[in-house]
Design an enzyme around this catalytic site. Structure first.
Site, PDB file in Angstrom:
ATOM      1  N   ASP A  78     -12.784  53.006  33.819  1.00 42.05           N
ATOM      2  CA  ASP A  78     -12.532  51.754  33.108  1.00 42.05           C
ATOM      3  C   ASP A  78     -11.192  51.193  33.577  1.00 42.05           C
ATOM      4  O   ASP A  78     -10.247  51.934  33.840  1.00 42.05           O
ATOM      5  CB  ASP A  78     -12.563  51.940  31.591  1.00 42.05           C
ATOM      6  CG  ASP A  78     -11.505  52.905  31.075  1.00 42.05           C
ATOM      7  OD1 ASP A  78     -10.368  52.465  30.820  1.00 42.05           O
ATOM      8  OD2 ASP A  78     -11.818  54.099  30.928  1.00 42.05           O
ATOM      9  N   ASP A 167     -13.674  48.232  21.770  1.00 35.65           N
ATOM     10  CA  ASP A 167     -12.572  49.186  21.893  1.00 35.65           C
ATOM     11  C   ASP A 167     -11.745  49.079  20.618  1.00 35.65           C
ATOM     12  O   ASP A 167     -10.979  48.135  20.432  1.00 35.65           O
ATOM     13  CB  ASP A 167     -11.746  48.831  23.134  1.00 35.65           C
ATOM     14  CG  ASP A 167     -10.520  49.722  23.315  1.00 35.65           C
ATOM     15  OD1 ASP A 167     -10.292  50.613  22.473  1.00 35.65           O
ATOM     16  OD2 ASP A 167      -9.775  49.501  24.299  1.00 35.65           O
ATOM     17  N   GLU A 169      -9.090  51.162  18.359  1.00 35.07           N
ATOM     18  CA  GLU A 169      -8.188  52.311  18.423  1.00 35.07           C
ATOM     19  C   GLU A 169      -6.835  51.918  17.860  1.00 35.07           C
ATOM     20  O   GLU A 169      -6.689  50.895  17.208  1.00 35.07           O
ATOM     21  CB  GLU A 169      -8.065  52.788  19.875  1.00 35.07           C
ATOM     22  CG  GLU A 169      -7.607  51.685  20.835  1.00 35.07           C
ATOM     23  CD  GLU A 169      -7.365  52.190  22.246  1.00 35.07           C
ATOM     24  OE1 GLU A 169      -6.460  53.033  22.411  1.00 35.07           O
ATOM     25  OE2 GLU A 169      -8.078  51.750  23.175  1.00 35.07           O
TER      26      GLU A 169
END
Length: 279
Positions: A78, A167, A169
């Protein structure tokens, strides 16, 4: 701390009291800034610079490389603007067969290298997809899903395009959970996922770390049946998974790849990567 002590009555006592109180407040503030998770504005990175796994080393630590489990896995990478223009030929020749590229963040940032990274990985032969770095404290989940889809996060059944990734986090800009309670965070995530599916027909992948998920969603178990898990853990094994998932689809195991980008294992052979792309 300098404290004026001359004089015991009148204005002298007032000044002394005020200086002492101010000194105490400054000391308390300094202590708070040393606590885990506290960050000053000066320490925060520039908006838009967040990327997958940015908080993993800081919060979960850095471990060794994956142990040989003898299970068939497929190497992936990624990337974000942090990597700039990527040498996709070198990655392909090293064995990388799939890639995810950061497309957006919040509703305020688009990766300026997205075209080179997204199209470059595709042109070299990889199966690729896009990811969105969530900032739940800036706009709604639905608004961010729309922004993502409108700026590179769409999906098509061509056998080469993976579903988009949320994503979610640690917040690199402030409070780890973006100032949200676990129930409010779950609601935000659900809003993003529902809008993404309504726009694309696909269930988005969830990228997260078990420790963050536990802290910020209360270890919510409600997404495991629909949304593939991409777990982040820089260690020899993926460790305990978040509640609701009995297995991971992808595992980000290091942020220091041999060439560029974070490196990952897909939990299966290349034909399983293709199956995820096809839906």
């Amino acid at each position: 701390m300098l404290v004026h002590r001359s004089g015991t009555t009148g204005i002298g006592r007032t000044i002394t009291t005020r200086w002492t109180v101010a000194g105490t407040l400054l000391a308390v503030l300094a202590l708070l800034l040393t606590l885990p998770g506290a960050a000053s504005a000066a320490d925060a990175p520039a908006r838009g610079s967040a990327r997958m796994g940015m908080g993993v080393v800081a919060h979960d630590g850095r471990g060794g490389l994956p142990r040989d489990s003898r299970a068939v896995q497929t190497e992936g990478v990624d990337v974000s603007s942090h990597q700039g223009n990527v040498d996709w030929s070198a990655l392909w020749n090293s064995g990388v067969k799939w890639a995810y590229v950061k497309a957006t963040e919040g509703t305020y940032y688009e990766n300026p290298y997205f075209a080179q990274q997204y199209n470059g990985s595709y042109n070299i032969g990889m199966i690729r997809g896009a990811y969105h770095f969530a900032t739940p404290d800036t706009t709604t989940g639905a608004a961010q899903a729309d922004f993502f889809v409108n700026n590179g996060g769409g999906w098509s059944r061509d056998g080469r395009t993976l579903p988009g990734v949320l994503d979610i986090e640690w917040n690199p800009y402030g409070d780890a959970c973006y100032g949200k309670s676990p129930s409010a965070m779950v609601t935000w995530i659900r809003d993003f996922l529902n809008r993404y599916k309504a726009r694309t027909g696909r269930d988005a992948v969830i990228y997260t770390a078990t420790s963050w998920w536990t802290q910020c969603t209360g270890n919510h178990s409600g997404f495991g049946a629909t949304n593939p898990l991409w777990v982040a853990r820089y260690n020899t094994t993926p460790g305990t998974l978040p509640a609701g998932w009995s297995y991971y689809t992808m595992w980000q195991y290091t942020s220091t790849g041999p060439i560029v980008g974070d490196h990952n294992k897909f939990n299966g052979a290349l034909d399983r990567v293709v199956a995820l792309a096809n839906g």
